[in-house]
Design an enzyme around this catalytic site. Structure first.
Site, short mmCIF file in Angstrom:
data_model
loop_
_atom_site.label_atom_id
_atom_site.label_comp_id
_atom_site.label_asym_id
_atom_site.label_seq_id
_atom_site.Cartn_x
_atom_site.Cartn_y
_atom_site.Cartn_z
N ARG A 176 34.20 -7.25 20.98
CA ARG A 176 32.76 -7.33 20.74
C ARG A 176 32.44 -6.60 19.44
O ARG A 176 32.76 -5.44 19.26
CB ARG A 176 31.98 -6.70 21.89
CG ARG A 176 30.49 -6.52 21.56
CD ARG A 176 29.70 -5.93 22.69
NE ARG A 176 29.33 -6.94 23.66
CZ ARG A 176 28.32 -7.80 23.51
NH1 ARG A 176 27.59 -7.78 22.39
NH2 ARG A 176 28.04 -8.67 24.44
N MET A 227 33.43 1.62 18.99
CA MET A 227 32.04 1.14 18.94
C MET A 227 31.99 -0.29 19.44
O MET A 227 32.67 -1.17 18.90
CB MET A 227 31.51 1.20 17.49
CG MET A 227 31.66 2.55 16.79
SD MET A 227 30.81 3.93 17.60
CE MET A 227 29.12 3.37 17.54
N HIS A 228 31.17 -0.52 20.49
CA HIS A 228 31.07 -1.88 21.02
C HIS A 228 29.73 -2.20 21.66
O HIS A 228 29.51 -3.34 22.06
CB HIS A 228 32.17 -2.11 22.05
CG HIS A 228 31.95 -1.37 23.34
ND1 HIS A 228 32.30 -0.04 23.49
CD2 HIS A 228 31.41 -1.75 24.52
CE1 HIS A 228 31.99 0.35 24.72
NE2 HIS A 228 31.44 -0.66 25.36
N ARG A 229 28.81 -1.24 21.78
CA ARG A 229 27.54 -1.51 22.44
C ARG A 229 26.74 -2.55 21.65
O ARG A 229 26.70 -2.50 20.41
CB ARG A 229 26.71 -0.24 22.55
CG ARG A 229 27.31 0.81 23.47
CD ARG A 229 27.05 0.51 24.92
NE ARG A 229 27.74 1.46 25.78
CZ ARG A 229 27.76 1.41 27.10
NH1 ARG A 229 27.13 0.43 27.72
NH2 ARG A 229 28.40 2.30 27.81
#
Length: 368
Positions: free
Chosen positions: A245, A210-212
């Site tokens: 991120r 998960m990084h968006r």
């Protein structure tokens, strides 16, 4: 200009993030076999060793000729640094062609600089559309396609997207997916048992990435996401290599406080895909991982409202889910038989790199 002169004119590849490296390797290799002089510019957009340099070693890429070292920052600050650094590189080298990959800030910056210097641009992975302009990647890919002279498309719907935006179909070439070239070329190296042993992972697990920005940048959103990831962990152990991120927000929300959540540092390409291959299911907001799971036959739940890769849904293993749908969807895929990995989208056959190289060499021969 004769063919010998064209071969000696440098082709510059601009790479900035993990997916770029995976997509570029087959193109660099195919152009090398055709005698092209090539320069690799690593922008340093991903500067963690596990997120960038390790991919050069694992994929057999030549060491970068240049590392601009732009690092992180706001979109404006990072893109501004890229514009300055890339303009200096292109002015000094006078490349015959600049090749850009995907949809990161390095991609649009390189395309913009090259276009203003009247240097032809080739875009690998052109024509993808989520139709969501709140995504920075959508802005980047749309603008890059407008600036490109050669557009290399991974799946048939991309040709239609380009035509709808007024881009000449003569510039577009349906070539397949270079990320899948790399996956198939390294298939024998993806040893799930080895990775499971080295990282002390359970026999059955769900792997998450998960990084968006929409999922991890706001603390309250990251906290909600963590709650649903813990719900998945109630069903099966959850393994999550944490991207730089969003790491702070996810950890602050207690990501590692569930007893069946295994938080890992970012993995290199070989280890990561081996972990994907051995997973019972994937939970992600990544773009490329939707494609890789389609080929590996691993069910994929994409936590996004849209995807620029709809072929992974219609022809693959992927499904879009909201936060609220994640746990029920995970329960369903964990109880279902594993998908058929033999069905592949057209031209996802491991030969996209050579197709691209052939088009590029013909294009350069025809330049005045």
């Amino acid at each position: 200009m004769n063919r010998r002169e064209i071969v000696l004119a440098p082709i510059v590849h601009v790479l900035g993030a993990r997916p770029n490296f995976v997509k570029a390797a087959p193109v660099i290799d195919a152009l090398a076999s055709r005698g092209a002089e090539q320069i690799v510019v690593h922008t340093g957009q991903h500067y963690d060793e596990k997120m960038s340099e390790v991919f050069f070693h694992e994929l057999g890429l030549p060491e970068p000729d240049v590392n601009l070292g732009v690092g992180s920052g706001s979109h404006a600050a990072q893109t501004a640094s890229l514009l300055v650094g890339l303009e200096q590189e292109f002015t000094g080298r006078s490349p015959a062609l600049v090749i850009v990959y995907g949809d990161v800030n390095s991609t649009i910056a390189a395309a913009l600089v090259a276009a203003k210097l009247h240097i032809p641009v080739a875009h690998v992975e052109a024509g993808l559309r989520s139709f969501d302009m709140t995504m920075p990647e959508e802005v980047n890919r749309r603008l890059t396609d407008q600036l490109s002279d050669l557009l290399f498309v991974t799946s048939p719907e991309g040709i239609g997207h380009l035509a709808n935006e007024g881009i000449s179909v003569d510039k577009a070439h349906l070539v397949g997916n270079t990320m899948i070239d790399t996956l198939l070329a390294n298939l024998a190296k993806f040893d799930s048992e080895r990775v499971r042993a080295e990282h002390d992972l359970p026999e059955r697990y769900v792997l998450a990435t998960m990084h968006r920005p929409a999922n991890v940048d706001a603390p309250e959103t990251a906290a909600a996401l963590v709650g649903h990831l813990h719900g998945v962990a109630d069903l099966a152990d959850l393994v999550i290599p944490v991207h730089p991120r969003g790491r702070a927000n996810l950890m602050a929300a207690g990501l590692d406080e569930h007893p069946r959540v295994h938080v890992l540092e970012p993995l290199g390409y070989i280890d990561f895909i081996a972990a994907v291959r051995g997973a019972a299911a994937i939970v992600t907001d990544s773009g490329g991982l939707q494609e890789e799971t389609t080929i590996l036959g691993v069910p994929c739940l994409t936590v996004r409202p849209n995807t620029e890769r709809p072929i992974t849904i219609t022809h693959g293993t992927n499904r879009l889910v909201t936060f609220e749908e994640l746990v029920p969807a995970a329960r369903k895929v964990l109880e279902a038989p594993r998908p058929d990995a033999d069905r592949k989208p057209p031209l996802w056959d491991g030969a996209a790199g050579p197709r691209i190289a052939d088009v590029i060499m013909e294009f350069l021969v025809e330049q005045p």
